[in-house]
Write a protein that holds these residues in place. Structure first.
Motif, PDB file in Angstrom:
ATOM      1  N   LEU A  77      37.579 -23.810   9.990  1.00 22.41           N
ATOM      2  CA  LEU A  77      37.116 -24.892  10.850  1.00 22.41           C
ATOM      3  C   LEU A  77      36.271 -24.300  11.961  1.00 22.41           C
ATOM      4  O   LEU A  77      36.721 -23.422  12.700  1.00 22.41           O
ATOM      5  CB  LEU A  77      38.302 -25.661  11.442  1.00 22.41           C
ATOM      6  CG  LEU A  77      37.969 -26.767  12.449  1.00 22.41           C
ATOM      7  CD1 LEU A  77      37.101 -27.842  11.795  1.00 22.41           C
ATOM      8  CD2 LEU A  77      39.249 -27.383  13.000  1.00 22.41           C
ATOM      9  N   HIS A  78      35.039 -24.758  12.063  1.00 24.08           N
ATOM     10  CA  HIS A  78      34.137 -24.302  13.117  1.00 24.08           C
ATOM     11  C   HIS A  78      34.374 -25.176  14.353  1.00 24.08           C
ATOM     12  O   HIS A  78      33.880 -26.298  14.443  1.00 24.08           O
ATOM     13  CB  HIS A  78      32.682 -24.400  12.649  1.00 24.08           C
ATOM     14  CG  HIS A  78      32.403 -23.625  11.390  1.00 24.08           C
ATOM     15  ND1 HIS A  78      32.518 -22.257  11.316  1.00 24.08           N
ATOM     16  CD2 HIS A  78      32.038 -24.044  10.149  1.00 24.08           C
ATOM     17  CE1 HIS A  78      32.227 -21.856  10.090  1.00 24.08           C
ATOM     18  NE2 HIS A  78      31.939 -22.920   9.363  1.00 24.08           N
ATOM     19  N   LEU A  79      35.169 -24.651  15.286  1.00 25.62           N
ATOM     20  CA  LEU A  79      35.575 -25.419  16.464  1.00 25.62           C
ATOM     21  C   LEU A  79      34.460 -25.503  17.497  1.00 25.62           C
ATOM     22  O   LEU A  79      33.615 -24.616  17.611  1.00 25.62           O
ATOM     23  CB  LEU A  79      36.810 -24.774  17.100  1.00 25.62           C
ATOM     24  CG  LEU A  79      38.077 -24.779  16.242  1.00 25.62           C
ATOM     25  CD1 LEU A  79      39.143 -23.885  16.882  1.00 25.62           C
ATOM     26  CD2 LEU A  79      38.611 -26.191  16.092  1.00 25.62           C
ATOM     27  N   LEU A  80      34.510 -26.579  18.275  1.00 22.04           N
ATOM     28  CA  LEU A  80      33.557 -26.781  19.349  1.00 22.04           C
ATOM     29  C   LEU A  80      34.002 -26.006  20.575  1.00 22.04           C
ATOM     30  O   LEU A  80      35.110 -25.454  20.619  1.00 22.04           O
ATOM     31  CB  LEU A  80      33.448 -28.278  19.671  1.00 22.04           C
ATOM     32  CG  LEU A  80      33.040 -29.175  18.491  1.00 22.04           C
ATOM     33  CD1 LEU A  80      33.075 -30.634  18.919  1.00 22.04           C
ATOM     34  CD2 LEU A  80      31.656 -28.801  17.990  1.00 22.04           C
ATOM     35  N   ASN A  81      33.173 -25.959  21.608  1.00 26.47           N
ATOM     36  CA  ASN A  81      33.527 -25.265  22.842  1.00 26.47           C
ATOM     37  C   ASN A  81      34.779 -25.861  23.466  1.00 26.47           C
ATOM     38  O   ASN A  81      34.957 -27.078  23.509  1.00 26.47           O
ATOM     39  CB  ASN A  81      32.380 -25.354  23.854  1.00 26.47           C
ATOM     40  CG  ASN A  81      31.244 -24.401  23.526  1.00 26.47           C
ATOM     41  OD1 ASN A  81      31.482 -23.271  23.128  1.00 26.47           O
ATOM     42  ND2 ASN A  81      30.022 -24.867  23.672  1.00 26.47           N
ATOM     43  N   CYS A  82      35.662 -24.980  23.949  1.00 29.35           N
ATOM     44  CA  CYS A  82      36.874 -25.418  24.629  1.00 29.35           C
ATOM     45  C   CYS A  82      36.518 -25.805  26.067  1.00 29.35           C
ATOM     46  O   CYS A  82      35.828 -25.066  26.764  1.00 29.35           O
ATOM     47  CB  CYS A  82      37.909 -24.294  24.637  1.00 29.35           C
ATOM     48  SG  CYS A  82      39.454 -24.714  25.440  1.00 29.35           S
ATOM     49  N   LYS A  83      36.976 -26.950  26.511  1.00 27.93           N
ATOM     50  CA  LYS A  83      36.618 -27.440  27.840  1.00 27.93           C
ATOM     51  C   LYS A  83      37.458 -26.818  28.954  1.00 27.93           C
ATOM     52  O   LYS A  83      37.034 -26.726  30.086  1.00 27.93           O
ATOM     53  CB  LYS A  83      36.755 -28.964  27.885  1.00 27.93           C
ATOM     54  CG  LYS A  83      35.772 -29.689  26.969  1.00 27.93           C
ATOM     55  CD  LYS A  83      35.926 -31.200  27.081  1.00 27.93           C
ATOM     56  CE  LYS A  83      34.930 -31.911  26.180  1.00 27.93           C
ATOM     57  NZ  LYS A  83      35.073 -33.391  26.271  1.00 27.93           N
ATOM     58  N   LYS A  84      38.688 -26.382  28.609  1.00 25.93           N
ATOM     59  CA  LYS A  84      39.549 -25.839  29.653  1.00 25.93           C
ATOM     60  C   LYS A  84      39.289 -24.349  29.874  1.00 25.93           C
ATOM     61  O   LYS A  84      38.791 -23.641  28.994  1.00 25.93           O
ATOM     62  CB  LYS A  84      41.021 -26.052  29.297  1.00 25.93           C
ATOM     63  CG  LYS A  84      41.484 -25.321  28.047  1.00 25.93           C
ATOM     64  CD  LYS A  84      42.953 -25.618  27.786  1.00 25.93           C
ATOM     65  CE  LYS A  84      43.449 -24.884  26.541  1.00 25.93           C
ATOM     66  NZ  LYS A  84      44.879 -25.162  26.280  1.00 25.93           N
ATOM     67  N   THR A  85      39.661 -23.853  31.048  1.00 24.64           N
ATOM     68  CA  THR A  85      39.494 -22.446  31.366  1.00 24.64           C
ATOM     69  C   THR A  85      40.613 -21.639  30.726  1.00 24.64           C
ATOM     70  O   THR A  85      41.786 -21.971  30.881  1.00 24.64           O
ATOM     71  CB  THR A  85      39.544 -22.230  32.899  1.00 24.64           C
ATOM     72  OG1 THR A  85      38.513 -23.006  33.512  1.00 24.64           O
ATOM     73  CG2 THR A  85      39.355 -20.762  33.237  1.00 24.64           C
ATOM     74  N   MET A 121      32.039 -16.962   5.094  1.00 26.88           N
ATOM     75  CA  MET A 121      32.525 -17.714   6.257  1.00 26.88           C
ATOM     76  C   MET A 121      31.859 -17.206   7.530  1.00 26.88           C
ATOM     77  O   MET A 121      31.517 -17.992   8.422  1.00 26.88           O
ATOM     78  CB  MET A 121      34.048 -17.586   6.370  1.00 26.88           C
ATOM     79  CG  MET A 121      34.829 -18.450   5.404  1.00 26.88           C
ATOM     80  SD  MET A 121      36.602 -18.507   5.796  1.00 26.88           S
ATOM     81  CE  MET A 121      37.122 -16.879   5.253  1.00 26.88           C
ATOM     82  N   ALA A 122      31.669 -15.899   7.631  1.00 24.94           N
ATOM     83  CA  ALA A 122      31.014 -15.314   8.803  1.00 24.94           C
ATOM     84  C   ALA A 122      29.565 -15.778   8.897  1.00 24.94           C
ATOM     85  O   ALA A 122      29.055 -16.094   9.981  1.00 24.94           O
ATOM     86  CB  ALA A 122      31.087 -13.787   8.732  1.00 24.94           C
ATOM     87  N   GLN A 123      28.886 -15.813   7.751  1.00 23.92           N
ATOM     88  CA  GLN A 123      27.504 -16.294   7.723  1.00 23.92           C
ATOM     89  C   GLN A 123      27.434 -17.745   8.186  1.00 23.92           C
ATOM     90  O   GLN A 123      26.558 -18.130   8.968  1.00 23.92           O
ATOM     91  CB  GLN A 123      26.944 -16.161   6.301  1.00 23.92           C
ATOM     92  CG  GLN A 123      25.478 -16.527   6.161  1.00 23.92           C
ATOM     93  CD  GLN A 123      24.566 -15.518   6.839  1.00 23.92           C
ATOM     94  OE1 GLN A 123      24.903 -14.342   6.925  1.00 23.92           O
ATOM     95  NE2 GLN A 123      23.426 -15.971   7.317  1.00 23.92           N
ATOM     96  N   SER A 124      28.374 -18.560   7.729  1.00 18.43           N
ATOM     97  CA  SER A 124      28.423 -19.966   8.119  1.00 18.43           C
ATOM     98  C   SER A 124      28.735 -20.111   9.598  1.00 18.43           C
ATOM     99  O   SER A 124      28.179 -20.979  10.279  1.00 18.43           O
ATOM    100  CB  SER A 124      29.469 -20.706   7.282  1.00 18.43           C
ATOM    101  OG  SER A 124      29.530 -22.066   7.622  1.00 18.43           O
ATOM    102  N   ALA A 125      29.630 -19.257  10.106  1.00 20.01           N
ATOM    103  CA  ALA A 125      29.976 -19.298  11.527  1.00 20.01           C
ATOM    104  C   ALA A 125      28.742 -19.041  12.386  1.00 20.01           C
ATOM    105  O   ALA A 125      28.517 -19.704  13.408  1.00 20.01           O
ATOM    106  CB  ALA A 125      31.061 -18.270  11.833  1.00 20.01           C
TER     107      ALA A 125
END
Length: 201
Positions: A77-85, A121-125
């Motif tokens: 799963l290619h996660l989005l940016n985490c909003k919390k610190t 997977m690394a290429q996709s990341a």
């Protein structure tokens, strides 16, 4: 040498994915190793495949084929940016790819199947702009495989069950994983929709 092809999974691959999953689950139980795999675990692959086919490409399931036979698969799963610190090394603020599963039929291990899936997977990341790839797992053969592929420990997740070993959180950048590839074999340019060709060595 037979050719190894990597391609996005489709729903018709579910029976093969289930076979790989159940073989691995049986093996971990026989060896008495801690396993985070629950009985319905592989069924999440179906949800990922459906999401991918609907255009949500950050949900990714890949399969590896040899002679038209599915011999391995991966889920990430290619996660989005985490909003919390982030407060601990286990938390990361930047976008990341989480590896949920990487499995291969026992008869095909040691022939580059897992490595080829990991590299794709690394290429996709990288294509999704993710800066780091992570997975949590106990020490053992899979752990050693990831270390050889460029991963390093960044944290420990204590087990709630006294009889189970703790899980280690490990990570690597996509560039580190692909750099390992250059030491083994020349990569065929990625074609996500049509699959890739690799020679088993």
């Amino acid at each position: 040498m037979e050719t190894l092809h990597i391609r996005p999974a489709c729903l018709s691959d579910m029976s093969d994915i289930e076979k790989i999953y159940k073989e691995e689950l049986k093996e971990t139980r026989q060896e008495g190793r801690a396993s985070a795999l629950g009985t319905p675990y592989y069924q999440a692959d179906k949800d990922f495949i459906q999401r991918y086919e609907a255009g949500e490409t950050r949900y990714q399931v890949l399969v590896a084929e040899v002679g038209g036979k599915v011999v391995g698969y991966s889920r990430a799963l290619h996660l989005l940016n985490c909003k919390k610190t982030p407060k601990t090394p286990i938390e990361r603020a930047e976008a990341q790819t989480t590896i949920h599963k990487l499995g291969c039929l026992k008869a095909y291990r040691g022939q580059g199947v897992g490595t080829s899936l990991l590299q794709e997977m690394a290429q996709s990341a990288m294509q999704h702009g993710r800066k780091v790839m992570r997975i949590s797992l106990p020490q053992g053969n899979p752990f050693a495989f990831y270390q050889k592929s460029g991963f390093s420990i960044v944290g420990e997740i204590p087990s709630k069950a006294a009889t189970k070993r703790p899980l280690f959180l490990i990570e690597a950048t996509p560039q580190q994983i692909l750099a390992q590839e250059n030491q083994t074999q020349k990569r065929v340019p990625s074609v996500p929709k049509k699959g890739l060709g690799y020679s088993l060595t």
